[in-house]
Motif scaffolding. Structure first.
Motif, mmCIF file in Angstrom:
data_model
loop_
_atom_site.group_PDB
_atom_site.id
_atom_site.type_symbol
_atom_site.label_atom_id
_atom_site.label_comp_id
_atom_site.label_asym_id
_atom_site.label_seq_id
_atom_site.Cartn_x
_atom_site.Cartn_y
_atom_site.Cartn_z
ATOM 1 N N GLU A 632 6.280 7.998 15.955
ATOM 2 C CA GLU A 632 4.479 8.570 17.144
ATOM 3 C C GLU A 632 5.876 9.241 18.334
ATOM 4 O O GLU A 632 5.261 10.066 19.212
ATOM 5 N N GLU A 633 6.239 8.408 18.972
ATOM 6 C CA GLU A 633 7.086 9.012 20.003
ATOM 7 C C GLU A 633 7.780 10.003 19.272
ATOM 8 O O GLU A 633 8.494 11.227 20.204
ATOM 9 N N LYS A 635 7.012 12.324 17.868
ATOM 10 C CA LYS A 635 5.828 13.537 18.287
ATOM 11 C C LYS A 635 5.996 13.694 19.752
ATOM 12 O O LYS A 635 5.783 15.619 20.669
ATOM 13 N N ASP A 636 5.329 12.690 20.548
ATOM 14 C CA ASP A 636 4.761 13.047 22.172
ATOM 15 C C ASP A 636 5.560 11.946 22.738
ATOM 16 O O ASP A 636 5.152 12.602 24.091
ATOM 17 N N GLY A 637 6.964 12.371 23.096
ATOM 18 C CA GLY A 637 8.325 11.729 23.611
ATOM 19 C C GLY A 637 8.341 10.732 23.892
ATOM 20 O O GLY A 637 6.839 9.570 23.239
ATOM 21 N N GLU A 638 8.662 9.941 24.359
ATOM 22 C CA GLU A 638 9.408 8.619 24.511
ATOM 23 C C GLU A 638 8.798 7.846 25.583
ATOM 24 O O GLU A 638 9.089 8.775 26.660
ATOM 25 N N ALA A 640 5.465 7.245 25.802
ATOM 26 C CA ALA A 640 4.233 8.809 26.014
ATOM 27 C C ALA A 640 3.172 8.201 25.962
ATOM 28 O O ALA A 640 2.078 7.806 26.526
ATOM 29 N N PHE A 641 2.944 6.534 25.182
ATOM 30 C CA PHE A 641 2.155 6.286 25.086
ATOM 31 C C PHE A 641 2.090 4.216 26.053
ATOM 32 O O PHE A 641 1.443 3.452 25.958
ATOM 33 N N GLU A 642 3.121 4.339 27.238
ATOM 34 C CA GLU A 642 3.532 3.542 27.889
ATOM 35 C C GLU A 642 1.752 3.503 28.920
ATOM 36 O O GLU A 642 1.932 4.383 29.264
ATOM 37 N N GLU A 707 -8.437 12.459 18.884
ATOM 38 C CA GLU A 707 -6.887 11.489 19.483
ATOM 39 C C GLU A 707 -7.296 11.120 20.695
ATOM 40 O O GLU A 707 -6.063 10.479 20.830
ATOM 41 N N ARG A 711 -4.665 7.786 20.941
ATOM 42 C CA ARG A 711 -4.157 7.688 22.010
ATOM 43 C C ARG A 711 -4.167 6.350 22.554
ATOM 44 O O ARG A 711 -3.172 5.104 23.219
ATOM 45 N N ARG A 715 -1.528 3.111 22.929
ATOM 46 C CA ARG A 715 -1.159 2.074 24.352
ATOM 47 C C ARG A 715 -1.510 0.274 23.851
ATOM 48 O O ARG A 715 -0.405 0.241 24.369
#
Length: 735
Positions: A632-633, A635-638, A640-642, A707, A711, A715
């Motif tokens: 998933e990162e 897609k959303d960027g490294e 992104a879910f921190e 979403e 998200r 997380r």
């Protein structure tokens, strides 16, 4: 099936070469016979002072016949292709081939039949080449022309029997036969032999030759203990010496000799080493006192008519002469203070690029002072011991017996009134020198031993002389293992990175100062900050009439990470026997912790946790969470879910709520336990996540269409990952 008996009879083979010669004989002959297509049931080698040989049971009379089919070109192929095929197949005419067909048409097939070869002929071919190329560590050349020999000592006879028949092997102008010789004194022979049983019976009977090296060792050890026990004494066993003397005697007879008791005032190590190195004697102790007795055990190579009295007396006289030399060295060395000896170390090169031993001592002394508080040592005593640690290298005794470096320094230090801690550190700072060697645990000894090994490692890293493959000429792997064992044994809290940086600083300052001295440069100051070395220098030149010029420059130390990785590899070796896998060490080191004791404790706790069902399940859950996040990162960027969940996020599923509650409890508990270095407690905290994580993955859809749900659930996975990383980088753990 037939038996092969092979013996090479020569002048005395050095004892230290015999075990390796047996191994080389088996290796070379096995390879040659296997290449010829031969197999066997058993292969036994033997070696002694005057012979090297083997017996192979179960060899076939000849090699198997071979039938090989080689596919050739089409029947309508050009003449050139047909000619090349015939040459390769070793046939004279294409008419010797069979014609076969497949879907593509007709083609030639050469049927090559090779008859079996007599094993005796194979032996006659392979043995001469093996003898001429035998890898003795040191060989000698004898004779001229076609009879010229290159062997360890002059080769006199060869026995080569296959199935009871002589194989006329020819090498160095000698032709093999069926005749051997026995003991020089008790049964020289010659003896004509038929097979190995006859060979053994005659040699071990009338010939007075014990063929098996291990059997000779057993007889020597048992006999030596017996003659000592009869005199109320105790043998000091020495495995290395036992192996050596077993290679010196074909018919060993242990004898108890007497030495002049006046020599017992010499250090016992000097007496024992003189006996072992020069005379090949075993030392003897008095079991009542535990001290050396004025006796020794010598291994005669014959049964003397007088019971060995004359042999023992002659050896005693030789030993007295050797010990007289030792007394001379001992008396002379004690006249010179250790500090004066240390002053001579500037004349001894440690390494061309690393300066003299005196340069090394300066670095080690400074490092030992800095390390002292970490191991509970007095800094002044640690520095003093380091400054005297190498002094005995210039003593007469250590020049004669290099093995006594450090040992003699301790004696000289005590003679001169130095504190016992300093004297012991001089002796022990070389330890451990192997896996079975004791580790110095006394604080001053530990400080100097650590400083010495760290300076060696840093120095050779600085000049890019690192171990490569199996090559480690400066024993750097042993030095690193020594550091690990000392730190573990003393339970010392030492930042490896900090002390390595300090070591590199000292090395670079030393290298700069050597260059500076040549260029009229004076080093004014040096500091280190976050891996950056800052040097301040002054430059002067009388020829150009330029006054003193000051300058500053800095450079980054790049070798530390590489050396830390080297320590990690050594730690893996050290902890392997504890059942800790290499990936667990990697996982712990990845957090950047460089305290060896803390890293070891954390790795042990982690391995113990992973060996439980909770640990295995949590690791599987971690892997699943990490894999989903990785996908998933992309897609959303490294990263992104921190971070925390949305402030207004309301979890839907009960399993989701349970996981949030568990994370709220586990994360602070694990962090607190790690901070207190309670790693078992940290693992126990992580174990509480097993059930909630399992339930979450069973019941909850992470990548929901909503979403907000997606998200926040991602997380949650990032929180699982972060909680696990509190104790180790679980991504490095296999499984």
């Amino acid at each position: 099936m037939p038996q092969l008996l092979l013996e090479f009879f020569s002048e005395e083979i050095p004892a230290r070469m015999q075990p390796r010669a047996e191994a080389d004989l088996e290796r070379l002959l096995s390879a040659a016979l296997k290449e010829a297509g031969l197999g066997w049931d058993s292969f036994r080698t033997f070696a002694g002072p005057r012979r090297l040989g083997c017996v192979i049971e179960g060899l076939p009379a000849e090699t198997d016949a071979v039938r090989e089919e080689r596919k050739g070109p089409r029947t309508d192929a050009p003449e050139q292709a047909l000619a090349g095929f015939m040459r390769g197949a070793g046939i004279d005419s294409i008419d010797q081939c069979e014609v076969r067909e497949d879907k593509k048409g007709a083609f030639y097939v050469a049927v090559i039949e090779k008859p079996g070869v007599k094993t005796a002929d194979v032996i006659a071919n392979v043995v001469p080449d093996m003898v001429k190329n035998f890898p003795w560590p040191k060989s000698m050349k004898f004779g001229e022309d076609e009879k010229a020999q290159r062997w360890v000592r002059p080769l006199q006879r060869i026995v080569c029997l296959f199935g009871g028949e002589v194989v006329p092997v020819e090498v160095f102008g000698l032709t093999a036969g069926n005749v051997t010789e026995g003991h020089r004194v008790h049964g020289p022979g010659p003896f004509t032999v038929n097979d190995f049983a006859d060979y053994t019976a005659q040699l071990e009977g009338e010939g007075h030759v014990l063929l098996d090296r291990k059997r000779r060792e057993e007889i020597i050890l048992a006999g030596a203990k017996k003659v000592c026990a009869e005199a109320g004494l105790e043998l000091i066993e020495d495995a290395g010496l036992l192996t050596e003397v077993a290679g010196l005697a074909e018919w060993p007879v242990p004898l108890l000799g007497q030495m002049d008791p006046d020599f017992l005032d010499l250090p016992p190590e000097v007496i024992q080493l003189s006996m072992k190195t020069h005379q090949k004697y075993f030392a003897v102790r008095d079991p009542k006192t535990g001290q050396l007795a004025p006796n020794f055990v010598v291994i005669a190579n014959q049964e003397a008519p007088d019971g060995g009295a004359a042999i023992a007396a002659g050896n005693a006289r030789v030993l007295s002469a050797r010990l007289s030399d030792g007394r001379h060295f001992w008396d002379n060395d004690r006249k010179t203070p250790l500090s004066d000896m240390a002053g001579e170390l500037g004349k001894v090169t440690f390494h061309q690029k690393l300066g003299t031993v005196a340069d090394k001592v300066e670095r080690v002394a400074a490092l030992a002072r800095e390390l002292a508080p970490s191991v509970g040592a007095d800094p002044d005593l640690a520095e003093k011991a380091a400054r005297l640690s190498k002094a005995d290298l210039v003593s007469e005794m250590v020049y004669e017996f290099p093995e006594l470096q450090g040992v003699m320094g301790r004696y000289y230090a005590l003679e001169q009134g130095e504190p016992a801690e300093v004297a012991d550190a001089i002796r022990d700072h070389y330890k451990p020198q192997g896996p079975s060697d004791a580790v110095p645990t006394a604080p001053v000894s530990a400080a100097v031993a650590l400083a010495d090994k760290l300076d060696t490692l840093v120095g050779f890293w600085a000049i890019d002389e690192k171990p490569t493959g199996s090559k480690d000429p400066f024993a750097l792997r042993r030095a690193a293992l020594g550091v690990i064992r000392i730190v573990s044994g003393t339970d010392s809290a030492i930042s490896l990175r900090t002390i390595l940086l300090e070591g590199f600083r000292k090395q670079y300052i030393h290298i700069a100062s050597r260059f500076a001295a040549f260029e009229n440069i004076t080093l004014l100051d040096s500091t280190i900050d976050n891996g950056i070395v800052h040097l301040e220098i002054a430059v002067s030149s009388q020829e150009r009439k330029v006054g003193l010029v000051k300058a500053k420059f800095s450079f980054e130390i790049n070798e530390t990470s590489d050396l830390l990785a080297f320590f990690a590899d050594r730690l893996k070796v050290h902890l392997k026997d504890d059942g800790i896998s290499h990936d667990v060490i990697d996982a712990v080191f990845a957090l950047g912790d460089d305290d060896l004791v803390r890293v070891t404790n954390r790795a042990r706790a982690l391995q113990g946790f992973l060996d439980t069902e909770d640990g295995k399940a949590l690791l599987a859950g971690y892997k699943r969470a990490a894999n989903i996040l990785k996908a998933e990162e992309k897609k959303d960027g490294e990263g992104a879910f921190e971070g925390d969940l949305d402030g207004d996020y309301a979890p839907v599923e009960a399993e989701e709520k349970a996981l949030i509650a568990a994370l709220d409890q586990v994360r602070p508990a694990a962090s607190k336990a790690v901070e207190a270095e309670d790693f078992e407690g940290a693992m126990a905290a992580l174990a509480q996540m097993r059930a909630p994580v399992d339930a979450f993955f069973d019941k909850v859809t992470v990548n929901d269409k909503d979403e907000t749900l997606r998200r926040n659930r991602l997380r949650l996975l990032a929180m699982i990952r972060k909680a696990a990383h509190t104790v180790a980088d679980f991504s490095r753990i296999e499984g």
